[in-house]
Design a protein around this motif. Structure first.
Motif, PDB file in Angstrom:
ATOM      1  N   ASN A  18       0.840  -1.183   0.000  1.00 10.84           N
ATOM      2  CA  ASN A  18       0.000   0.000   0.000  1.00 10.84           C
ATOM      3  C   ASN A  18       0.881   1.241   0.000  1.00 10.84           C
ATOM      4  N   SER A  19       0.506   2.234  -0.771  1.00 10.96           N
ATOM      5  CA  SER A  19       1.176   3.522  -0.700  1.00 10.96           C
ATOM      6  C   SER A  19       0.812   4.185   0.622  1.00 10.96           C
ATOM      7  N   PRO A  20       1.510   5.251   1.025  1.00 10.75           N
ATOM      8  CA  PRO A  20       1.112   5.967   2.249  1.00 10.75           C
ATOM      9  C   PRO A  20      -0.343   6.408   2.223  1.00 10.75           C
ATOM     10  N   ALA A  21      -0.819   6.883   1.075  1.00  8.90           N
ATOM     11  CA  ALA A  21      -2.230   7.266   0.974  1.00  8.90           C
ATOM     12  C   ALA A  21      -3.135   6.046   1.082  1.00  8.90           C
ATOM     13  N   GLY A  22      -2.685   4.921   0.511  1.00  4.79           N
ATOM     14  CA  GLY A  22      -3.456   3.692   0.590  1.00  4.79           C
ATOM     15  C   GLY A  22      -3.583   3.181   2.008  1.00  4.79           C
ATOM     16  N   GLY A 257       5.392  -8.665  11.519  1.00  2.00           N
ATOM     17  CA  GLY A 257       5.172  -7.349  10.927  1.00  2.00           C
ATOM     18  C   GLY A 257       5.105  -7.385   9.417  1.00  2.00           C
ATOM     19  N   GLU A 258       5.930  -8.200   8.783  1.00  2.00           N
ATOM     20  CA  GLU A 258       5.977  -8.277   7.325  1.00  2.00           C
ATOM     21  C   GLU A 258       4.930  -9.229   6.766  1.00  2.00           C
ATOM     22  N   ASP A 291       2.652  -1.789   8.497  1.00  2.00           N
ATOM     23  CA  ASP A 291       2.008  -0.545   8.077  1.00  2.00           C
ATOM     24  C   ASP A 291       0.881  -0.167   9.033  1.00  2.00           C
ATOM     25  N   LEU A 292       0.155  -1.155   9.510  1.00  2.00           N
ATOM     26  CA  LEU A 292      -0.961  -0.884  10.429  1.00  2.00           C
ATOM     27  C   LEU A 292      -0.494  -0.119  11.664  1.00  2.00           C
ATOM     28  N   VAL A 293       0.644  -0.533  12.236  1.00  3.41           N
ATOM     29  CA  VAL A 293       1.083   0.073  13.496  1.00  3.41           C
ATOM     30  C   VAL A 293       1.704   1.448  13.296  1.00  3.41           C
ATOM     31  N   THR A 294       1.805   1.930  12.051  1.00  2.00           N
ATOM     32  CA  THR A 294       2.230   3.313  11.851  1.00  2.00           C
ATOM     33  C   THR A 294       1.110   4.287  12.206  1.00  2.00           C
ATOM     34  N   ILE A 295      -0.116   3.782  12.352  1.00  2.00           N
ATOM     35  CA  ILE A 295      -1.250   4.595  12.800  1.00  2.00           C
ATOM     36  C   ILE A 295      -1.477   4.263  14.276  1.00  2.00           C
TER      37      ILE A 295
END
Length: 346
Positions: A18-22, A257-258, A291-295
């Motif tokens: 996913n892109s950052p926007a995705g 994580g991956e 990516d999920l845990v970046t939010i």
């Protein structure tokens, strides 16, 4: 919104990202720090610009890659698309719904021109430019459900309504979470939901069928469903279990994580005008845990939901083997702060 389509795969080397926007538009399914089966259906009204709810059928950066993966699945197993004979009119109904909706919502990508029964459909991302006679299957390259299903993200179930029930009598299903169209076709609503734990005892499906059989034309509804998937694999069908089942053995604290992905289905429900059938599109979205845990909001909530899942749901969601290590990994990303309501990032 300008869409840049990604070149990626959902098998073998798994280059999906996913892109950052995705990531930020991902439909995170948990409104609170806990989870239990519920009807959780709401009107499928246009949502915020850029969100997955903005349009009736979401088209995103994964569109071209997902359609390429669908073509591979159908080449391997044509029975992933089936329609009982009495569902021909419903199939044309659905083709019309998708074409008119996409041409309205994404005019830069899709165009539909009609002159009575003579139709001209252009799909620019896939390089399709076809003229056909509406209602005449011989004027299409393949039957109408297959034709439009090869151009629409997610799975598509056409449900015939009779005897106060819904019957899965047609569908194109290539991105499902461990269920089989070939097994379920011809079943009614309660039969194909029989494996789901707890919900029957709670009366969830009894309430759901009353609602779904009363959905009127022009007032679609939606809900979110979720599970977990190891690797960003769209096709996790029972038929292909030997390909994806062993993936679970690769989950370790170092690979969570991956490899681990939250798999969310945006399920919508539309009444079709000619056939009175109910169409049930099931759009699959994938988000890897790194990516999920970046939010932060999602990291906290995901930990609390997975930690407190009833044992029956841990088993049903297929995470028994790695549930303890998953809770431990997520706990390291939960800062203990309160979490605000809603599913999108603050």
């Amino acid at each position: 919104m300008t869409i840049t389509f990604r070149t990626e795969t959902f098998r073998d080397d798994f280059t999906f990202r996913n892109s950052p926007a995705g990531i930020r538009r991902f439909p995170f399914p948990f409104h609170e720090d806990g989870y239990m089966y519920s009807v959780n259906i709401e009107p499928h009204r246009p949502g915020a610009p850029g969100s997955v709810f903005e349009h009736g059928f979401d088209v995103d950066e994964h569109y071209v890659a997902e359609m390429a993966d669908r073509a591979l699945v159908l080449a391997e197993d044509p029975l992933r698309c089936q329609a009982l004979p009495h569902m021909d009119l419903a199939s044309w109904d659905y083709l019309e719904l998708v074409m008119t909706t996409k041409a309205r919502d994404y005019p830069e990508l899709f165009t539909l021109e009609t002159d009575g029964d003579r139709w001209h459909w252009t799909n620019r991302p896939l390089g399709i430019d076809d003229r056909f006679t509406f209602g005449v299957t011989s004027t299409l390259p393949c039957p109408p459900l297959e034709y439009i299903g090869r151009q629409t993200q997610g799975d598509h179930c056409l449900l015939d309504q009779r005897d106060n029930n819904l019957w899965m009598d047609a569908g194109m299903v290539t991105t499902q979470a461990d269920w089989s169209l070939d097994f379920d076709i011809g079943m009614n609503f309660f039969e194909w939901h029989a494996p789901v734990p707890l919900a029957h005892e709670m009366g969830v499906f009894q309430r759901a069928i009353k609602f779904l059989t009363s959905i009127p034309q022009g007032q679609p509804s939606r809900r979110l469903n979720w599970t977990l998937t190891v690797n960003p694999r769209l096709d996790t069908s029972p038929e292909n279990y030997p390909k994806w089942g062993p993936d679970k053995l690769t989950v370790t604290p170092d690979t969570i994580g991956e490899k681990m992905h939250l798999r969310v289905e945006l399920q919508t429900f539309w009444r079709l005008p000619r056939s009175n059938a109910l169409v049930f599109p099931i759009r699959c979205y994938l988000l890897r845990f790194d990516d999920l845990v970046t939010i932060p909001k999602w990291a906290r909530r995901m930990h609390r939901v997975i930690r407190d899942l009833p044992p029956e749901l841990v088993t049903y969601k297929g995470m028994s083997r790695y549930h303890p290590m998953l809770v431990e990994w997520l706990a390291a990303h939960d800062d203990g702060a309160p979490t605000s309501p809603g599913i999108f990032p603050d």
